[in-house]
Scaffold this motif. Sequence first.
Motif, PDB file in Angstrom:
ATOM      1  N   SER A 187       3.649  -5.419  -3.639  1.00 30.48           N
ATOM      2  CA  SER A 187       3.713  -4.709  -4.866  1.00 30.48           C
ATOM      3  C   SER A 187       3.598  -4.977  -6.147  1.00 30.48           C
ATOM      4  O   SER A 187       2.749  -4.426  -6.879  1.00 30.48           O
ATOM      5  CB  SER A 187       4.871  -3.539  -4.529  1.00 30.48           C
ATOM      6  OG  SER A 187       4.866  -3.064  -3.287  1.00 30.48           O
ATOM      7  N   SER A 248      -1.674   2.143  -5.351  1.00 29.33           N
ATOM      8  CA  SER A 248      -1.122   2.285  -3.953  1.00 29.33           C
ATOM      9  C   SER A 248      -2.189   1.746  -3.033  1.00 29.33           C
ATOM     10  O   SER A 248      -3.344   2.612  -2.668  1.00 29.33           O
ATOM     11  CB  SER A 248      -1.080   3.706  -3.801  1.00 29.33           C
ATOM     12  OG  SER A 248       0.219   4.220  -4.327  1.00 29.33           O
ATOM     13  N   GLN A 269       0.417   7.960   4.834  1.00 28.82           N
ATOM     14  CA  GLN A 269       1.293   6.874   4.329  1.00 28.82           C
ATOM     15  C   GLN A 269       0.811   6.823   3.147  1.00 28.82           C
ATOM     16  O   GLN A 269       1.274   6.623   2.080  1.00 28.82           O
ATOM     17  CB  GLN A 269       1.533   5.757   5.093  1.00 28.82           C
ATOM     18  CG  GLN A 269       2.193   5.624   6.390  1.00 28.82           C
ATOM     19  CD  GLN A 269       2.217   4.283   7.251  1.00 28.82           C
ATOM     20  OE1 GLN A 269       1.841   3.356   6.503  1.00 28.82           O
ATOM     21  NE2 GLN A 269       2.641   4.464   8.451  1.00 28.82           N
ATOM     22  N   HIS A 270      -0.547   6.500   2.929  1.00 32.49           N
ATOM     23  CA  HIS A 270      -1.254   6.475   1.812  1.00 32.49           C
ATOM     24  C   HIS A 270      -1.296   7.742   0.640  1.00 32.49           C
ATOM     25  O   HIS A 270      -0.700   7.502  -0.489  1.00 32.49           O
ATOM     26  CB  HIS A 270      -2.970   6.246   1.939  1.00 32.49           C
ATOM     27  CG  HIS A 270      -3.595   6.041   0.651  1.00 32.49           C
ATOM     28  ND1 HIS A 270      -3.287   5.400  -0.639  1.00 32.49           N
ATOM     29  CD2 HIS A 270      -4.487   6.835   0.063  1.00 32.49           C
ATOM     30  CE1 HIS A 270      -4.083   5.424  -1.279  1.00 32.49           C
ATOM     31  NE2 HIS A 270      -4.993   6.522  -1.119  1.00 32.49           N
ATOM     32  N   SER A 273       2.470   7.796  -0.485  1.00 35.40           N
ATOM     33  CA  SER A 273       2.695   6.632  -1.499  1.00 35.40           C
ATOM     34  C   SER A 273       2.291   7.153  -2.906  1.00 35.40           C
ATOM     35  O   SER A 273       2.817   7.075  -4.059  1.00 35.40           O
ATOM     36  CB  SER A 273       1.722   5.376  -1.247  1.00 35.40           C
ATOM     37  OG  SER A 273       2.146   4.487  -2.264  1.00 35.40           O
ATOM     38  N   HIS A 277       4.407   7.808  -6.248  1.00 32.46           N
ATOM     39  CA  HIS A 277       4.016   7.315  -7.524  1.00 32.46           C
ATOM     40  C   HIS A 277       4.033   8.608  -8.572  1.00 32.46           C
ATOM     41  O   HIS A 277       4.605   8.499  -9.712  1.00 32.46           O
ATOM     42  CB  HIS A 277       2.888   6.726  -7.712  1.00 32.46           C
ATOM     43  CG  HIS A 277       2.817   5.317  -7.028  1.00 32.46           C
ATOM     44  ND1 HIS A 277       3.774   4.306  -7.285  1.00 32.46           N
ATOM     45  CD2 HIS A 277       2.129   4.719  -6.119  1.00 32.46           C
ATOM     46  CE1 HIS A 277       3.664   3.404  -6.673  1.00 32.46           C
ATOM     47  NE2 HIS A 277       2.602   3.469  -6.086  1.00 32.46           N
TER      48      HIS A 277
END
Length: 330
Positions: A187, A248, A269-270, A273, A277
């Motif tokens: 990350s 991401s 999941q993406h 994410s 954010h």
Amino acid sequence: MNELLWLLVGIIVGGTAAWLVAKFKFSGNNGSASELKMERERVEDLKAQNVEFKKDLETERTKVIELNNNLASTEADYRNLQERLAEQKQELKSLQDQFAVQFKNLANEIFEEKTKKFTDQNKTNLSEILNPLREKIGEFEKKVELSSKENLQYSTALKEQLVGLKELNRQMTKETENLTRALKGDSKAQGNWGEMQIELILEKAGLQKDIHYFKEKNFKTEDQQNQRPDYIILMPDDKAIVLDSKVSLTAYANYFDAEPDRQVGLLKQHLDSVNGHIKMLSEKKYQNIHDINQPDYVMMFIANEPALTVALKEDQDLYEKALDRNIVLV
């Protein structure tokens, strides 16, 4: 008429005398001397009456002649008066015609004089009004022409910059896809890489650090909490835009390389994410920083365009959801 009257009187007198003579002859044999005398007296009375009647008749004749003369004179005077009246009427009509012509000429002269004076006055008034207006219009035309030239030059320069940015973005997208595998699972590395992409874009646009934009400049909130947006980009008219980088790529990279049966879960999941954010950036409330003149929204930069495109395709309301949190996805 007078001769007829005299003839009538003569007939009456002659008839009366003849009657008396006949009566005298008839009664000469039978009547007395006294009757004869009486008849003679009557004849004499009749003669006297006849003479008196002639006098009266002469007097009346004289009066008639005098009246006829007066009537002729009166008729002559009447004719003269009629002729004079006709002449006066003609003179009056001539005077009226002359007065009408003179009045018309005078009215025309007055109207022409007033019209000329009014026209001259209007020309003066219009000149006083139009001359300054003409000058203002001329100045305005010059300013519009100058502004049009400046806008054209600015638009041309901006178009060139946009073309350069588009090409740069295309190159960066390719570079990002090549770096995706190297950034998987780290990350911090992803965040640094995203900030590096921002600074490359700003530098290519001709912006200088700490002059045209500031990185992680610290601000104090009302409760004295620190706020450090990734970037503050200065705009014309003392305005600014807050730009924060959120990368991401982990789930997206896995999604990109996964088999179709695993892509659904990785795509979720993406998307989670990206939503995370958005939520995290919204809670920082950078749009409420009062020390800079900015819009009431913050720009969230996602360096990998395909990653953002996939998320927007999966959730078509994603952009509006971000806007509801005062976030603009770029």
